[in-house]
Every structure is written in C-alpha cells, then in structure tokens.
Design a protein around this motif. Structure first.
Motif, PDB file in Angstrom:
ATOM      1  N   LYS A   1      36.122  40.295  37.072  1.00  0.00           N
ATOM      2  CA  LYS A   1      37.244  39.507  36.554  1.00  0.00           C
ATOM      3  C   LYS A   1      36.909  38.006  36.677  1.00  0.00           C
ATOM      4  CE  LYS A   1      42.279  39.381  37.020  1.00  0.00           C
ATOM      5  NZ  LYS A   1      42.488  37.963  37.135  1.00  0.00           N
ATOM      6  N   ALA A   2      37.130  37.268  35.584  1.00  0.00           N
ATOM      7  CA  ALA A   2      36.782  35.832  35.594  1.00  0.00           C
ATOM      8  C   ALA A   2      37.842  35.012  36.331  1.00  0.00           C
ATOM      9  CB  ALA A   2      36.646  35.332  34.170  1.00  0.00           C
ATOM     10  N   ALA A   3      37.385  33.958  37.017  1.00  0.00           N
ATOM     11  CA  ALA A   3      38.307  33.045  37.711  1.00  0.00           C
ATOM     12  C   ALA A   3      38.525  31.781  36.896  1.00  0.00           C
ATOM     13  CB  ALA A   3      37.746  32.685  39.087  1.00  0.00           C
ATOM     14  N   VAL A   4      37.541  31.400  36.092  1.00  0.00           N
ATOM     15  CA  VAL A   4      37.639  30.171  35.293  1.00  0.00           C
ATOM     16  C   VAL A   4      37.135  30.440  33.879  1.00  0.00           C
ATOM     17  CG1 VAL A   4      36.965  27.722  35.128  1.00  0.00           C
ATOM     18  CG2 VAL A   4      37.119  28.806  37.379  1.00  0.00           C
ATOM     19  N   GLU A   5      37.953  30.002  32.907  1.00  0.00           N
ATOM     20  CA  GLU A   5      37.525  30.158  31.515  1.00  0.00           C
ATOM     21  C   GLU A   5      37.067  28.795  30.983  1.00  0.00           C
ATOM     22  OE1 GLU A   5      40.603  31.228  28.741  1.00  0.00           O
ATOM     23  OE2 GLU A   5      39.167  31.308  27.074  1.00  0.00           O
TER      24      GLU A   5
END
Ligand code: Q46
Ligand code: ZN
Ligand code: ZN
Length: 311
Positions: free
Chosen positions: A9-13
C-alpha cells in the motif's frame, strides 16, 4: 494506490512522476534524488566540510537529516533573528534536532552579536523586515562558513522556492539574478564559499511528506513577515498550474537550467573588490552589509558576545 517498487500500500502519491511509494521506498526516493543532485552538480564530496543553513522549518531540517543519514558529518548554522515567538520556536526546534542526533549546531544571535533584531533593523532602516533579514542571511552564512573553515553552505531551497524565484526574475527580466540562479554557485572569489541547494528537484509537499514519515518535528508556521510576500503569490500561481498540469513546475525550472542558463553564461560577470571595512567581496567601496551595520549601530548599543557552538 500501490508502491511502484514493492506493490505494498502506497503512503505517498507523486502525480508529477505518475507514481506512488510506500514509506520506506518514499524515503529512498527522496534520498536518491538528493544524492543525484549532489553528484550532477558536483556540489560536494565526502571530504568536504558542509554547513547547513537551518531555520527550523521542514526543508532545512530534512536536508540536514538527509545529509547525516548519507554519512556527511554536516554541521548546522542557525541565525536567531529575534522575530518574537516564531524565532524562539525555531531555535528550540533546531536545538532539539541537533541534540537528538549529536550534530554540531552553531547559533548566531543577531541581537547580542550585532545589537539589533530583524524587527528593530526594519524600524531603523525604514525598510521591510525581509530586506535587512535577507542581507544578514546572505552575508552571515558566507562569513561564518568562511571563518570556520567550511567548504560549502547548503540550503534547503526546494523546487517550489526555485520555480517561484525564477518566475519573479522572469516577470521583471532581472538578468543578473537569472544568471546567478543555480543549484550550485561556485566560490568565484577567495572571500566566498560555495553555495548549494541539494533539494532543488523536490517540492514543498514532498519535503513535508519526508518529515512526516521520518518523524521530524519542524516549525510549521511561516515567519509572520512572509505574509503578502511576492514569492507566496508566485507559488500560488505555480500550484494552480501544477494542479491542472502535473510536472509543470519541474519543466519550468529544469528547462531554465538546460536551455536558458547556458545562453546567459557569456554575459559579463560583475567585477568584485574587497570591502574597505570587512574585506568581504563587494562591487563598491564598502559592502551593503557594512553600510547597513553602520546605520544600525548609530541607533543601537555596541554588539557583545561571540556565537555559541553546540554538539
Ligand atoms: S525569515 Fe527573514 Fe524570511 Fe521572515 S523576515 Fe522575511 S526573510 S520572511 S525566509
Ligand atoms: Zn514499497
Ligand atoms: Zn563589509
């Protein structure tokens, strides 16, 4: 969104890069960007003594953190400007950061060293606070680095800062500042120390994300004198363009470095001589800092002690 590297899961886009990262890979991304900038512009090497100009805000603390993490034994320099609670909080935050990491922090207190604070100077000179403040910073970062044997001064200027400065310089066609605007400014005189901006490809938001994920406590409030500054207007305008067209800020600044800057290098550089009072490089008989200091001293008690070193 999933992390580009590990599919967690990404924390920063990062829309401008059309990518997203989980927390560890985002921290790697920022560190890699900085390392690439340092290498690309030959900013400094492992043998150089680096002095980081630290305000207590996110960019300068993140830069100091990144340099320490990369193994550079960088020292910090904090100017105590005397701007009310903002300056008190900035000094406390900077000290706590240095103490946590056992890093050397040089503190320079404008009032005890020079006899004036930024607000007092503004009253004496009858000029906006930022004009005297900026002059002090430019002079003192260089002079303190030089006197203490540092090879390079690193500042936390990010992509938003650089693009906004470029916009201001272009709107007013200020060719001399345009010629000098650079991620790395060589020491063109024995009295000058090299200046570098290792974070110039990272945005304000990206640096805030770095601090958040790294748990770096920084001063969130802006200096009260920044309200109404032109740079904020330019940053707003660029943010509106960026929202519609991600990557514009970077194209604007990188395009300047790649395409316009080489054309400006042929322009005659100003000839420098030594200031009759302090010996620092200047174009006139005395430098702007000494002229300002003389005017201020007429209205203030004599300066006192020397700067403090911690760590
Ligand atoms: S600290 Fe100094 Fe800034 Fe405050 S008085 Fe102006 S120049 S706004 S970056
Ligand atoms: Zn990942
Ligand atoms: Zn001088």
């Amino acid at each position: 969104m999933r992390c580009l590297k590990c599919r967690q899961k990404a924390a920063v886009e990062l829309r401008r890069h059309n990518s997203a990262f989980c927390s560890p890979h985002y921290l790697d991304f920022v560190a890699t960007q900085m390392a690439r900038n340092v290498k690309r512009h030959r900013m400094f090497g492992p043998q150089d003594r680096v002095l980081v100009a630290v305000s207590g805000g996110k960019d300068s603390l993140a830069l100091w953190d990144l340099l320490l993490e990369a193994g550079y034994p960088a020292s910090g320099l904090h100017l105590r400007l005397g701007i009310g609670d903002y300056s008190l909080r900035s000094a406390q935050t900077t000290r706590a950061f240095a103490d946590d990491r056992g890093a050397q922090l040089i503190e320079f207190d404008l009032e005890s060293e020079m006899g004036f604070t930024v607000p007092k100077l503004s009253n004496i000179l009858k000029r906006p606070p930022c004009s005297g403040c900026g002059l002090n910073k430019r002079y003192l970062f260089n002079k303190i680095a030089l006197d203490r044997g540092f090879d390079v001064v690193a500042t936390g200027h990010n992509l938003d800062d650089e693009a906004a400065t470029l916009m201001g310089n272009v709107l007013h066609w200020q060719t001399d500042p345009l010629r000098r605007q650079s991620p790395a400014l060589a020491a063109s005189h024995p009295g000058l120390v090299k200046k570098v901006k290792p974070l110039y490809t990272l945005t304000e938001r990206e640096m805030a994300s770095y601090c958040l994920l790294k748990g770096i406590d920084y001063v969130m409030e802006e200096c009260p004198n920044a309200t109404g500054a032109r740079s904020i207007l330019y940053k707003d305008a660029l943010n509106r363009i960026e929202a519609q067209s991600p990557g514009s800020k970077q194209q604007f600044f990188q395009g300047f470095l790649d395409r316009l800057k080489p054309l400006l290098q042929g322009e005659a550089a100003v000839e420098l001589r030594e200031c009759a009072l302090c010996g620092q490089p200047t174009t006139g008989e005395t430098c702007a800092f000494c002229r300002m200091r003389e005017r201020a001293e007429k209205h203030s008690p004599k300066p006192g002690t020397t700067s403090k070193v911690r760590g």
